[in-house]
Design a protein around this motif. Structure first.
Motif, PDB file in Angstrom:
ATOM      1  N   GLY A   5       1.043  -0.978  -0.290  1.00 26.66           N
ATOM      2  CA  GLY A   5       0.254  -0.093   0.114  1.00 26.66           C
ATOM      3  C   GLY A   5       1.022   1.381  -0.001  1.00 26.66           C
ATOM      4  N   ILE A   6       0.288   1.593   0.425  1.00 23.19           N
ATOM      5  CA  ILE A   6       1.406   3.564   0.919  1.00 23.19           C
ATOM      6  C   ILE A   6       2.598   3.380   1.679  1.00 23.19           C
ATOM      7  CG2 ILE A   6       0.904   5.648   1.549  1.00 23.19           C
ATOM      8  CD1 ILE A   6      -2.306   5.380   1.324  1.00 23.19           C
ATOM      9  N   PRO A   7       2.671   2.839   2.550  1.00 24.86           N
ATOM     10  CA  PRO A   7       4.263   2.785   2.957  1.00 24.86           C
ATOM     11  C   PRO A   7       4.871   1.787   2.476  1.00 24.86           C
ATOM     12  CG  PRO A   7       2.773   2.034   4.492  1.00 24.86           C
ATOM     13  CD  PRO A   7       1.288   2.328   3.458  1.00 24.86           C
ATOM     14  N   LEU A   8       4.700   1.316   1.196  1.00 23.99           N
ATOM     15  CA  LEU A   8       5.082   0.348   0.450  1.00 23.99           C
ATOM     16  C   LEU A   8       5.968   1.969  -0.371  1.00 23.99           C
ATOM     17  CD1 LEU A   8       7.419  -1.489  -1.236  1.00 23.99           C
ATOM     18  CD2 LEU A   8       4.876  -2.755  -2.116  1.00 23.99           C
ATOM     19  N   ALA A   9       4.646   2.298  -1.100  1.00 24.12           N
ATOM     20  CA  ALA A   9       5.532   3.461  -2.529  1.00 24.12           C
ATOM     21  C   ALA A   9       6.029   4.414  -1.633  1.00 24.12           C
ATOM     22  CB  ALA A   9       3.717   4.363  -2.388  1.00 24.12           C
ATOM     23  N   PHE A  10       5.358   4.938  -0.530  1.00 21.19           N
ATOM     24  CA  PHE A  10       6.824   5.885   0.081  1.00 21.19           C
ATOM     25  C   PHE A  10       7.846   4.992   0.521  1.00 21.19           C
ATOM     26  CE2 PHE A  10       7.827   7.420   3.921  1.00 21.19           C
ATOM     27  CZ  PHE A  10       8.748   8.984   4.206  1.00 21.19           C
ATOM     28  N   ALA A  11       8.792   4.219   0.607  1.00 20.06           N
ATOM     29  CA  ALA A  11       9.515   3.737   0.663  1.00 20.06           C
ATOM     30  C   ALA A  11      10.608   3.536  -0.528  1.00 20.06           C
ATOM     31  CB  ALA A  11       9.118   2.226   1.195  1.00 20.06           C
ATOM     32  N   PHE A  12       9.447   3.404  -1.031  1.00 18.39           N
ATOM     33  CA  PHE A  12      10.025   3.389  -2.690  1.00 18.39           C
ATOM     34  C   PHE A  12      10.518   4.471  -3.281  1.00 18.39           C
ATOM     35  CE2 PHE A  12       9.226  -0.825  -3.316  1.00 18.39           C
ATOM     36  CZ  PHE A  12      10.026  -1.547  -4.029  1.00 18.39           C
ATOM     37  N   ILE A  13       9.675   5.593  -2.883  1.00 17.17           N
ATOM     38  CA  ILE A  13      10.321   7.098  -3.421  1.00 17.17           C
ATOM     39  C   ILE A  13      11.374   7.508  -2.500  1.00 17.17           C
ATOM     40  CG2 ILE A  13       8.664   9.354  -3.450  1.00 17.17           C
ATOM     41  CD1 ILE A  13       6.401   8.535  -3.732  1.00 17.17           C
ATOM     42  N   VAL A  14      11.667   6.930  -1.318  1.00 20.11           N
ATOM     43  CA  VAL A  14      12.494   7.492  -0.465  1.00 20.11           C
ATOM     44  C   VAL A  14      13.506   6.837  -1.242  1.00 20.11           C
ATOM     45  CG1 VAL A  14      13.400   7.360   1.660  1.00 20.11           C
ATOM     46  CG2 VAL A  14      11.329   7.696   1.300  1.00 20.11           C
ATOM     47  N   LEU A  15      13.700   5.735  -1.501  1.00 21.40           N
ATOM     48  CA  LEU A  15      14.709   4.556  -2.026  1.00 21.40           C
ATOM     49  C   LEU A  15      15.204   5.231  -3.851  1.00 21.40           C
ATOM     50  CD1 LEU A  15      14.368   1.797  -0.407  1.00 21.40           C
ATOM     51  CD2 LEU A  15      15.999   3.356   0.817  1.00 21.40           C
ATOM     52  N   LEU A  16      14.521   5.116  -4.752  1.00 24.19           N
ATOM     53  CA  LEU A  16      14.425   5.181  -6.204  1.00 24.19           C
ATOM     54  C   LEU A  16      13.434   6.123  -6.634  1.00 24.19           C
ATOM     55  CD1 LEU A  16      14.165   1.064  -7.217  1.00 24.19           C
ATOM     56  CD2 LEU A  16      16.203   3.016  -6.850  1.00 24.19           C
ATOM     57  N   GLY A  17      12.787   7.488  -6.063  1.00 25.49           N
ATOM     58  CA  GLY A  17      12.265   8.632  -6.267  1.00 25.49           C
ATOM     59  C   GLY A  17      13.819   9.455  -7.087  1.00 25.49           C
ATOM     60  N   ASN A  18      13.182  10.583  -7.615  1.00 25.68           N
ATOM     61  CA  ASN A  18      14.121  11.872  -8.500  1.00 25.68           C
ATOM     62  C   ASN A  18      14.723  12.040  -7.027  1.00 25.68           C
ATOM     63  OD1 ASN A  18      12.947  11.836 -10.366  1.00 25.68           O
ATOM     64  ND2 ASN A  18      11.046  13.343  -9.981  1.00 25.68           N
ATOM     65  N   SER A  19      14.870  12.369  -5.937  1.00 25.67           N
ATOM     66  CA  SER A  19      15.457  12.599  -5.019  1.00 25.67           C
ATOM     67  C   SER A  19      16.367  11.780  -3.576  1.00 25.67           C
ATOM     68  CB  SER A  19      15.067  13.531  -4.256  1.00 25.67           C
ATOM     69  OG  SER A  19      15.134  14.694  -4.875  1.00 25.67           O
ATOM     70  N   GLY A  20      15.679   9.986  -4.384  1.00 24.02           N
ATOM     71  CA  GLY A  20      16.169   8.870  -3.531  1.00 24.02           C
ATOM     72  C   GLY A  20      17.219   9.010  -3.142  1.00 24.02           C
ATOM     73  N   LEU A  21      17.380   8.274  -2.558  1.00 24.44           N
ATOM     74  CA  LEU A  21      18.511   7.335  -1.729  1.00 24.44           C
ATOM     75  C   LEU A  21      19.557   7.214  -2.277  1.00 24.44           C
ATOM     76  CD1 LEU A  21      20.580   7.574   1.090  1.00 24.44           C
ATOM     77  CD2 LEU A  21      19.678   5.053   1.453  1.00 24.44           C
ATOM     78  N   PHE A  22      19.170   6.036  -3.319  1.00 24.58           N
ATOM     79  CA  PHE A  22      19.483   5.377  -4.148  1.00 24.58           C
ATOM     80  C   PHE A  22      20.370   6.507  -5.424  1.00 24.58           C
ATOM     81  CE2 PHE A  22      18.436   0.976  -2.327  1.00 24.58           C
ATOM     82  CZ  PHE A  22      19.245   1.164  -1.603  1.00 24.58           C
ATOM     83  N   THR A  23      19.093   6.736  -5.811  1.00 23.63           N
ATOM     84  CA  THR A  23      19.340   7.675  -6.859  1.00 23.63           C
ATOM     85  C   THR A  23      20.656   8.656  -6.826  1.00 23.63           C
ATOM     86  OG1 THR A  23      16.673   7.824  -7.405  1.00 23.63           O
ATOM     87  CG2 THR A  23      18.146   9.098  -8.885  1.00 23.63           C
TER      88      THR A  23
END
Length: 280
Positions: A109-127
């Motif tokens: 759900g929403i927590p999963l989407a937020f976790a991916f945004i934090v990691l792989l979003g435009n300003s995500g950690l891995f990005t």
């Protein structure tokens, strides 16, 4: 001591469950079905005509089915090899892996989407890390596209697939492998001739569950792309909440067709499983 249970006691114990099924399954289902045949003028088939002639809604069905099938197939393939590897560990280690998998299956759900945004979003950690290190692996990847949706769908499909496939693998008895080896069969021959045919009904059933699970997913897809990507679940949500005008009748018609699609997939799965079992 033998305890005799009367029919009256059985009905009394089942009553809470029956009330729960009635209130949270049958009543909403009937309301959705009745609403799909209504508009301001009364009974009509206009809602279904709109669904079947609207290219945008049909595109939503196509996108949802494609995403569900691909994510289910990838998750199934990855899990087949993963469970095979897990079975080589000791029983205590396997139990710990299953506990972790069970916990992971609730992360959606929403927590999963937020976790991916934090990691792989435009300003995500891995990005940001990849940009800093000069690695261009994520330069062409967008989390807010079809590829990002597919990644999230595969992620929440994997734990469910593992939980469903583990008992199937566990049902392959060691004695069968030893008997096949005594008759001169290699490991490959055992799996091709005995293991996979025995597991095939369970694999087909797992695929149908994964397909239905992906078709009904809403929160993760909406949190990630809002209404920017056309999926059936997102279309239903948009029509109910009314981005411009609420159309609950049209949303009900789409939901009915979605339910028919999922039931059809389950029936095809049951037919395939019964056919496979007859061959065995």
């Amino acid at each position: 001591m033998i305890v005799l249970i009367s029919k009256r006691q059985t009905v009394a114990w089942l009553s809470p469950f029956l009330v729960l099924v009635l209130l949270f399954f049958l009543v909403p289902l009937l309301y959705m079905l009745i609403t799909s045949f209504q508009n301001s003028d009364g009974f009509t088939l206009a809602q279904y005509q709109s669904v079947l002639t609207n290219d945008y809604i049909l595109q939503g069905f196509k996108n949802s089915i494609t995403l569900s099938v691909i994510s289910a197939v990838i998750a199934l393939i990855v899990t087949l090899f993963s469970v095979y590897a897990i079975m080589r560990f000791s029983q205590p280690v396997r139990e710990k892996i299953l506990i972790l998998t069970n916990l992971t299956s609730n992360f959606s759900g929403i927590p999963l989407a937020f976790a991916f945004i934090v990691l792989l979003g435009n300003s995500g950690l891995f990005t940001l890390l990849f940009d800093k290190w000069g690695i261009s692996a994520l330069s062409s990847f967008s989390l807010y596209s079809w590829g990002g949706l597919l990644l999230i769908y595969i992620y929440f499909q994997l734990p469910l697939a593992l939980m469903l496939l583990y008992p199937i693998y566990d049902g392959i008895q060691q004695q069968w492998k030893e008997a096949a080896a005594l008759l001169g069969a290699s490991t490959w021959q055992f799996w091709m001739k005995i293991g996979i045919p025995i597991m095939l009904p369970g694999i087909v059933g797992t695929f149908s569950v994964l397909f239905a699970n992906a078709m009904g997913a809403y929160a993760s897809a909406y949190a990630l792309t809002s209404s920017n990507y056309n999926l059936v679940a997102i279309r239903i949500g948009s029509l109910i909440k009314g981005d411009i005008f609420a159309q609950p009748e049209l949303a009900s018609a789409i939901a009915v067709i979605l339910a028919v699609t999922m039931v059809t997939a389950m029936l095809l799965s049951e037919w395939s499983i019964s056919k496979t079992r007859r061959k065995l």
